[in-house]
Design an enzyme around this catalytic site. Structure first.
Site, PDB file in Angstrom:
ATOM      1  N   SER A   5       0.834  -1.194   0.000  1.00 28.73           N
ATOM      2  CA  SER A   5       0.000   0.000   0.000  1.00 28.73           C
ATOM      3  C   SER A   5       0.876   1.256   0.000  1.00 28.73           C
ATOM      4  O   SER A   5       1.751   1.383  -0.856  1.00 28.73           O
ATOM      5  CB  SER A   5      -0.927  -0.043   1.221  1.00 28.73           C
ATOM      6  N   HIS A  64      -7.958  -5.292  -0.341  1.00 28.34           N
ATOM      7  CA  HIS A  64      -6.647  -4.673  -0.172  1.00 28.34           C
ATOM      8  C   HIS A  64      -5.917  -5.211   1.056  1.00 28.34           C
ATOM      9  O   HIS A  64      -4.703  -5.383   1.051  1.00 28.34           O
ATOM     10  CB  HIS A  64      -6.845  -3.161  -0.062  1.00 28.34           C
ATOM     11  N   ASP A  65      -6.671  -5.478   2.117  1.00 31.11           N
ATOM     12  CA  ASP A  65      -6.083  -5.971   3.369  1.00 31.11           C
ATOM     13  C   ASP A  65      -5.359  -7.309   3.217  1.00 31.11           C
ATOM     14  O   ASP A  65      -4.627  -7.707   4.124  1.00 31.11           O
ATOM     15  CB  ASP A  65      -7.177  -6.140   4.431  1.00 31.11           C
ATOM     16  N   ASP A 101      -8.558  -6.706  -4.693  1.00 23.22           N
ATOM     17  CA  ASP A 101      -8.164  -5.379  -4.199  1.00 23.22           C
ATOM     18  C   ASP A 101      -8.647  -4.325  -5.196  1.00 23.22           C
ATOM     19  O   ASP A 101      -8.153  -4.259  -6.319  1.00 23.22           O
ATOM     20  CB  ASP A 101      -6.633  -5.348  -4.058  1.00 23.22           C
ATOM     21  N   ARG A 107     -11.760   6.734   9.512  1.00 22.82           N
ATOM     22  CA  ARG A 107     -11.297   5.353   9.579  1.00 22.82           C
ATOM     23  C   ARG A 107     -12.348   4.390   9.021  1.00 22.82           C
ATOM     24  O   ARG A 107     -12.026   3.425   8.340  1.00 22.82           O
ATOM     25  CB  ARG A 107     -10.980   4.991  11.028  1.00 22.82           C
TER      26      ARG A 107
END
Lengths: 384, 222
Positions: free
Chosen positions: A159, A357-358, A324, A229
């Protein structure tokens, strides 16, 4: 949701101090500069086994140990440790908190200094200058020099960490034998900037933010930072992952009552938001998201990304994850094609995963095998 | 860009020597024989990287690969090889002119979307191209089509027409003709049987076209 949350406590971090400071891309010089960092494993006699890990937007230097603030496990323990792909028995691993961060490196939460380096008795806050990914890398370079490492065996990160990896390879090619930019891009897309702006707007809209001078009241813009967040967290996951984890399930109820129903996914996001404000500084969040938005490696080469890597001897490992959508495979492939155009030595895999993405932070055996093999191959070549 | 020169490379670890020539597909051994020491090589359709590993370990080559199958590409990368997941039709265009000494395409030409364009790209980015393909002119293929009136099913052409990835079959004579048409010099050619053993039709393309199951060509630009 909690209101009037106090700032998280100061804890001691291992730091390197650079009295001479550094000149930022924006033209401002900040001095002194502190770089908070952690290391794992041992540097060998030839100083050839050092790997720099670059953390993501809300990560920090506590890669593979209990976090001093949250008490939780390190953020990349899936991959860092004895016998793991980032093998602490073989490599000397370094991770530094980014410039502008809030875990001990110089940033909005640290004490402001005047141009002569004198402390001003207040935090930088929003007076902290705009930093870029290259500035972050510049601070890391000072640390690496300070540790006496002439050339890193590898620079690894996902990232925003991947952006730093690309910047390292472009700016200090002779100091990087191998580079592993993961789930990243050579520029921040309009869509990603847009999501960041929603987060920033939420912080700005929180009355407790007070134009960035919230430290004066001993409280933080918890509501705004929490919403930032929550939005960001959605972008880190995939639709499949959200469906698999939460579906349409309700919290504590079997069916809709149309009264106080809370979907599990809502409850999860609120939890993510409320825990985040106890470990992250709002002004740091504003500073770092901006740094990501500014990032465009090809820009200074008239849009020709290959020119950023021309003549490089660095070996690259590029990896993306199929679900992602924040840093999609197409962005990684663009990096690979630019590296091919620069005749660079490059490996590329797209890992099949539904975790979004994680995924780069999670248990992904194929990814770990590929990264581990790439690093071991590089280490074999330099005899580390 | 070559890695450090072959003579200063540290000794290989045992984990790196995963493939030795005797375990390699025979046609890959023939290809490996055609490539000189220290060459810059791109292997298109490199599979798990057997040829790349061999060329790197035995010939000090700067060997890189492209593989369409993700699992195979991941395996090759995990073995420390410079392999990207990609394909011949879409990824060659991004390499600069003359980036390689040899560009290898083994048993893949018949499966690409645009074989002529792929060949053109191979000879743009490489000084030499090494191409192997199954020969659709083999006598059993011809006989089956003639005798049964249906698409041939042989040990080489073993997938039914509606499932085969081999969308552009050609014969050895077809390939010679394409080389002539696009002005490529055939530096070397041979026809081999399914196991990659050289067959004795070196002199006659017509006989090779009838009895060779696989063809292997080395080309360069005129």
């Amino acid at each position: 949701m909690t209101t009037h949350v106090a700032p998280f406590p100061q804890v001691d971090h291992q730091r390197a101090l650079f009295a001479e400071g550094m000149r930022l891309e924006c033209g401002v010089t900040i001095a002194p500069v502190a770089v908070a960092y952690r290391t794992y494993g041992r540097l060998n006699a030839a100083r050839s086994n050092a790997i720099l890990i670059c953390h993501a937007l809300t990560g920090d230097q506590y890669v593979a140990e209990r976090h001093p603030l949250t008490g939780r496990a390190g953020w990349w323990e899936s991959i860092v440790g004895p016998g793991k792909p980032l093998d602490t028995d073989r490599y000397f691993l370094i991770c530094a908190n980014v410039l502008g961060g809030c875990m001990g490196s110089t940033g909005p939460r640290e004490e402001m200094t005047d141009p002569a380096g004198r402390p001003l008795g207040r935090p930088w806050g929003t007076d902290f200058p705009n930093v870029t990914i290259r500035d972050m890398v510049g601070a890391q370079k000072m640390l690496v020099d300070h540790l006496g490492i002439p050339r890193l065996l590898a620079v690894v990160g996902g990232s925003m960490g991947g952006m730093q990896v690309l910047e390292w390879a472009a700016t200090y090619p002779d100091a990087v034998f191998a580079a592993a930019p993961i789930a990243t891009a050579a520029y921040h897309s309009a869509q990603n900037i847009a999501f960041h702006e929603v987060g920033r707007a939420a912080i700005h809209a929180d009355p407790d933010w007070k134009g960035g001078r919230y430290w004066e009241d001993g409280r933080v813009p918890a509501q705004g930072l929490s919403v930032a967040r929550m939005v960001a967290h959605i972008t880190y996951l995939s639709e499949q992952a959200l469906t698999r984890k939460f579906g349409r399930r309700l919290r504590g109820a079997a069916a809709l009552t149309f009264l106080e129903d809370v979907f599990e996914v809502e409850s999860y996001l609120r939890h993510q938001g409320s825990t985040f404000v106890r470990r992250f500084d709002a002004n740091s969040y504003l500073t770092i998201t901006r740094a990501m938005d500014y990032f465009d490696l090809a820009a200074e080469h008239e849009g020709d990304l290959a020119a950023a890597f021309r003549g490089t001897a660095t070996r690259f490992f590029v990896a993306s994850f199929s679900s992602d959508w924040l840093f999609p495979t197409s962005e990684s492939r663009a990096i690979v094609r630019a590296l091919n155009a620069a005749a660079a030595n490059v490996s590329f895999v797209e890992i099949a995963s539904d975790k979004g993405h994680d995924a780069f932070l999670l248990e992904e055996p194929e990814f770990h095998r590929a990264l581990g093999g790439f690093l071991a191959g590089a280490a074999d070549r330099v005899g580390a | 860009m070559p890695d450090s020169p072959a003579d200063v490379r540290p000794p290989l670890r045992s984990s790196e020597i995963r493939y030795v020539a005797k375990n390699m597909r025979l046609d890959l051994r023939l290809i490996a024989e055609m490539i000189p020491r220290g060459a810059r090589v791109l292997d298109i359709g490199c599979g798990d990287g057997a040829l790349l590993a061999h060329l790197t370990a035995e010939k000090g080559a700067d060997a890189r690969g492209i593989e369409i199958d993700m699992a195979a590409a991941t395996q090759a990368v995990a073995a420390g090889l410079a392999v990207i997941q990609g394909d011949a039709d879409h990824d060659l265009a991004f390499y600069p002119d003359g980036a390689f000494d040899y560009v290898v395409l083994s048993r893949t030409l018949q499966a690409v979307e645009k074989p002529r364009e792929v060949l053109r790209q191979m000879l743009r980015i490489g000084r030499h191209a090494i191409v192997s393909f199954p020969n659709f002119g083999h006598w059993i293929v011809r006989w089956q089509l003639l005798a049964t009136g249906r698409m041939p099913m042989t040990s080489t052409w073993h997938r039914p027409w509606h499932e085969t990835p081999n969308i552009h079959p050609c014969t050895i004579r077809d390939f010679f003709e394409l080389c002539a048409l696009d002005g490529y010099v055939v530096e070397e050619w041979l026809a081999v049987d399914e196991h990659g053993l050289k067959a004795p039709w070196r002199r006659s393309p017509r006989l090779a076209n009838l009895f060779g199951e696989q063809a292997l060509f080395q080309l360069r630009r005129r």
